[in-house]
Every structure is written in C-alpha cells, then in structure tokens.
Design an enzyme around this catalytic site. Structure first.
Site, PDB file in Angstrom:
ATOM      1  N   SER A 151     -30.251 -30.753  -7.477  1.00  0.00           N
ATOM      2  CA  SER A 151     -29.664 -31.986  -6.933  1.00  0.00           C
ATOM      3  C   SER A 151     -30.138 -33.196  -7.749  1.00  0.00           C
ATOM      4  O   SER A 151     -29.874 -33.242  -8.949  1.00  0.00           O
ATOM      5  CB  SER A 151     -30.012 -32.095  -5.450  1.00  0.00           C
ATOM      6  OG  SER A 151     -29.200 -33.068  -4.826  1.00  0.00           O
ATOM      7  N   ASP A 233     -21.024 -26.683  -0.331  1.00  0.00           N
ATOM      8  CA  ASP A 233     -22.056 -27.733  -0.351  1.00  0.00           C
ATOM      9  C   ASP A 233     -21.431 -29.047   0.113  1.00  0.00           C
ATOM     10  O   ASP A 233     -20.526 -29.580  -0.528  1.00  0.00           O
ATOM     11  CB  ASP A 233     -22.550 -27.839  -1.807  1.00  0.00           C
ATOM     12  CG  ASP A 233     -23.635 -28.872  -2.015  1.00  0.00           C
ATOM     13  OD1 ASP A 233     -23.666 -29.877  -1.271  1.00  0.00           O
ATOM     14  OD2 ASP A 233     -24.445 -28.685  -2.938  1.00  0.00           O
ATOM     15  N   HIS A 270     -26.092 -26.457  -0.159  1.00  0.00           N
ATOM     16  CA  HIS A 270     -27.031 -27.259  -0.956  1.00  0.00           C
ATOM     17  C   HIS A 270     -28.484 -26.839  -0.742  1.00  0.00           C
ATOM     18  O   HIS A 270     -29.395 -27.456  -1.287  1.00  0.00           O
ATOM     19  CB  HIS A 270     -26.858 -28.734  -0.557  1.00  0.00           C
ATOM     20  CG  HIS A 270     -27.285 -29.722  -1.602  1.00  0.00           C
ATOM     21  ND1 HIS A 270     -26.567 -29.942  -2.764  1.00  0.00           N
ATOM     22  CD2 HIS A 270     -28.352 -30.566  -1.683  1.00  0.00           C
ATOM     23  CE1 HIS A 270     -27.163 -30.873  -3.493  1.00  0.00           C
ATOM     24  NE2 HIS A 270     -28.258 -31.260  -2.868  1.00  0.00           N
TER      25      HIS A 270
END
Lengths: 292, 292
Positions: A151, A233, A270
C-alpha cells in the site's frame, strides 16, 4: 547512532531482533526497526530485502503477519522492517488523521518547514538504516539490496527503486509491491500527503514521488518489478491505488511483462491475508536478483 | 444458533470468514469464531482442524500470525479458530487478571456456580461449534476432526483429545500443541484457573483436565500426539508448561516416540514467531490422519 536491542525472537532457524536508535534523519527521535537474520548469516554476510509497511502500521506488522520469514530463511536473505513514520515529533495535528502524520510518512523527505525536521523517511530507509546496521557490524551485504512493500509501503518501494535507477545509484536490484499506491499524485491519499509534507505539493511529488511518473522516465534502464493487487480491495475500488495507470506507463515506456509484471488477483482484498498469500512468491522473486 | 457473517477475506485460494452466533454453551452470549475453508471445499466436504489459542488471545491470533492457512490450503483442510473464553459474562472479577476469566477459559466446563452459566468452553469447542457449523450447511466433514493449540490452547487440545479417547467418542484423530500447559494441576496458571472454575478445584481437574494425568489412563489405545516447546520460553523456565512431566507419563504408559512425540526446540520462545516456524509441520502431521 548505536543500536539498542529491544527484543529478540528465534524464528525459522534465524533471529528476529527489534532495535532502537536515535535517528538523525528523523530529527533525533527514537526510531525502531526489526531485522530478521537467517541462519546462514552466522557464516557470512547475506543479501537484504527491505519491507515497507502501509498506513497506520509499525515495524511489527510485516514481521508478524506477512509470512515472509519462512521463505527468506529458505533463501538465506535478511529482512529489514522499518517503521512507517517518525513517532512523537510533536508537530501540531500529526496525530489527527490515520492517513497523514504519525504512521503515514509516505517515504518522502518533507520540504514543508513544518515537517522537514522529522518527516524524512526517504533518508531514513535508503541511507540511515543501512548505515546504522553496517556500523553495528551486522552481517548484511548492502551491495545486494532489494525492496518491497504494501500500500503506502508499495508506493515507497516502487518510488525508492525507480528513483535509484534514475539517479544511477541503483541501490536496489529489484522492487515488488502488494496493492501499492501506484499513482499517488492522482489519488486522495497521495494528494493529502504531498500537500502536507512538500512545499511544492503535488507538483513536487510528480517529479520525485510518483511511481507512474517515474517509470515514464526510466526508459532504457532494465527493471525488475512485480506488483500484486486484489480485485476485492476496497481501496482499489475507491481509486486510491490505480495500478492500471502504473501498468500503462510501464508499457508505454517499453517495459514488457518480464521486466514489469502487474498481476490482478481475483477476489483478494487489502489485508495481510492477501499479502501472506503471495509473500513467498515475492521473496522468491527477489532472491532471483539478490542471489544472482 | 444461526450464524452471522462478520467479515470475509480471501486467503491462499480459500476463504477466511469470521462468524458470530448466540452461544447456548456460553450462557447466551455472542461468540465469534474464524473458519478457513480451502479452495477444494467448493467441491465437497473437507476435514477440519481446530486451533485453540492461548491466554489473552481471541479467534484472530492464530489466523493472523500462525502461518497455518498456507499449508492447510495445500492439504485441503479446513481450520476453525474459536475464541478463548466467553466475552462479557459480567461475572465479578472476570476482567481483573490476564490469566483468569476473560481470555482465559482453559477449555473446561465450569462447575463453580459463579462461572457455570458462561464458562463452558469445553462444550463450546467440542459440541456447539461443530453443531452450528454443520447446521449452517458449511462443507466440513466432522467425521474427520483433529485439534491443536498453543499454551493454554495446547492444554485444551491435549485434554480434549485424550478425553475423547478415554470416553470412547474418539472425536479427534490427532492432537498437537505448541508449548502446552502440560500438567496444569502442578503449575500456578492451572491451579488458579481450576481453583476458580471448578467446585472441586485441582482435584476435580486431575480427573478431567490435566494431560499428564489423562495420558496415564489411556494405555492401550493408540495415540497420535505431537508437542513442540522452546528452551528459550520464559513460561517453560518458570515451570508453567512442564512438558517433561507429560513426556514421562506418556513413556510410563507405554507410548513410544511415534505415538507421542515431544520435541524440545533449542532457543525458541513462547511467541507466534515460534509457532509459525513449526506451523506447517503441525498441519502436515494432522493431514496424515485427517486424510488417511
């Protein structure tokens, strides 16, 4: 800058150690990091892979949940897990939001005077940590470094790698990312972060801190990049990650699937459940270059 | 007792789902558990391995840090992660200590009236969870169950397994444990727990809830047990685990290294770093019996 050992855990035949030191890059604040040394480090220096974590994380998330140490032990590769920001800088407002300030350093060197003394995670990761680890005599071969992340940390891994290619230092042999913020100047997280940390805001970031912008300028230089993201996600769906933009820029710059591989993973989200599913893949990817 | 889905994450080609339901065994309180279904569960019922966590843990620790889902996906085995106690029973003092009450159910059915309405983790794990999972139509073959756990959960796994051998139900095909509380009637943690939950205290526990006592009485019945503990484990050093007592009782009862294997792992501690190092080993151990 001497290292203080905070804890140590045997794992996968090697040792995970948490260190603390006074970080000059972070304005003299205490900084923690975790270091995993595989068993073979007892016999000589080993290559090293840096893992940059995402928003709200610390040096612990990747070590505890990533599933990286088993494959790294197999490959004989050390892992460094830095923190994600300075802690306790005392800048007004730094603890107000989860996506800016503490836990959200975005791997830049701040140029906004308000943050410039402490928010220098770029220097912390690329220069300071190698220096203090080397100075402590730990058995790491810093001529063999690679970098990966998740991320915000995926953004960090890609931009630090591409920047080192562009500058010619070639500090890292390869980069990979899980659900990276791939085009941060075009998404709310990045715009907020750059607007805060950088005097020149988003324009300054386009030049230095956006993987999609940077890969458009590395043409000709060989690259070794792997990206995984999940179609389930929510941050991907909200347009925070934009991996398609990065992929398009890579292809436009002439990079093929061998040099820049971007994989869409059906139904994954995620979380670290996604990361750990593909963690071994990423370690083995980097081992190809770290052990070449 | 219908299941409410709280969250779901794709992992290792399968799915980890967190469920909530009103637990009769726990006095009508809400109870959570995590269930990992491997990809092959889409094609028919799969065997199941229960993981019992240790003091202070919830249904999440093993799922997030154990490293079990990768090998379970390979083997095609489901995993159930129960919580470690009722939550919010409202019994006076249940939240005062980390090693008794909330987060510390010790996998018993309480007989002390103060706790007897809620603290029934034995029934919750052995009967209620299989019932609600089956009633929900989830693809688990409960004729093929095994059980493992860590610390207090290692105690749970060993005692539930041995009790099912002694009672003749043979609910579990195999049991394994990381750093189990192996002889709880002889250590402070166990004495405190049994003294609180059981009207008959430690004497009642000797009959029902002490792996070292139970294995002395299973002579003749074939067993499949694997135990790992670390020599760097502070709770081991403090005499809370006492794996040597369990090993001696097993050998005295005639069990050899194939039937009851107790491994001392040099330098490892009590953490999930230790557990994850040997997690795949334990999954493959159980697969031998679950898939036989």
């Amino acid at each position: 800058m001497s290292l203080e050992k905070l804890s140590s855990n045997k794992a996968f035949g090697g040792e995970l150690t948490k260190y603390k030191f006074k970080s000059a890059a972070l304005g003299g604040l205490d900084a923690n990091f975790n270091l995993f040394l595989p068993a073979n480090a007892a016999g000589g220096k080993v290559p090293v892979l840096f893992y940059l974590s995402g928003l709200t994380c610390t040096e612990d998330n990747g070590a505890q949940k990533g599933g990286f140490m088993g494959p790294a032990a197999q490959e004989g590769i050390a892992l460094v897990f830095p923190d994600t920001s300075p802690r306790g800088a005392g800048v007004a407002g730094e603890d107000d939001d989860w996506d800016f300030g503490t836990g959200a350093g975005f791997y830049v060197n701040a140029t906004n005077p308000k943050y410039a003394r402490h928010y220098n995670m770029l220097t912390h990761v690329t220069l300071e940590l190698p220096e203090v680890i080397q100075a402590a005599g730990l058995p790491i071969d810093f001529t063999r470094q690679s970098i990966f992340g998740h991320s915000m940390g995926g953004h960090g891994a890609l931009t630090l790698y591409l920047s080192s290619v562009l500058s010619g230092t070639k500090q890292y042999r390869s980069a990979s990312a899980f659900s990276p913020i791939s085009n941060p100047t075009q998404c709310p997280w990045g715009q907020k972060a750059f607007g805060g940390y950088l005097q020149g805001g988003v324009e300054e970031a386009k030049d230095k801190y956006d993987a999609t912008e940077l890969i458009a300028r590395t043409g000709g230089e060989p690259l070794h990049v792997l990206v995984d993201y999940g179609t389930g996600d929510n941050f991907y769906k909200q347009g925070q990650l934009l991996p398609e933009n990065f992929l398009k820029a890579a292809r436009d710059a002439g990079y093929d699937e061998v040099q820049v591989r971007v994989r869409s993973q059906e139904g994954y989200d995620h979380s670290y459940y996604f990361i750990s599913t593909f963690g071994a893949d990423h370690i083995h990817f980097h081992a190809n270059f770290l052990k070449a």
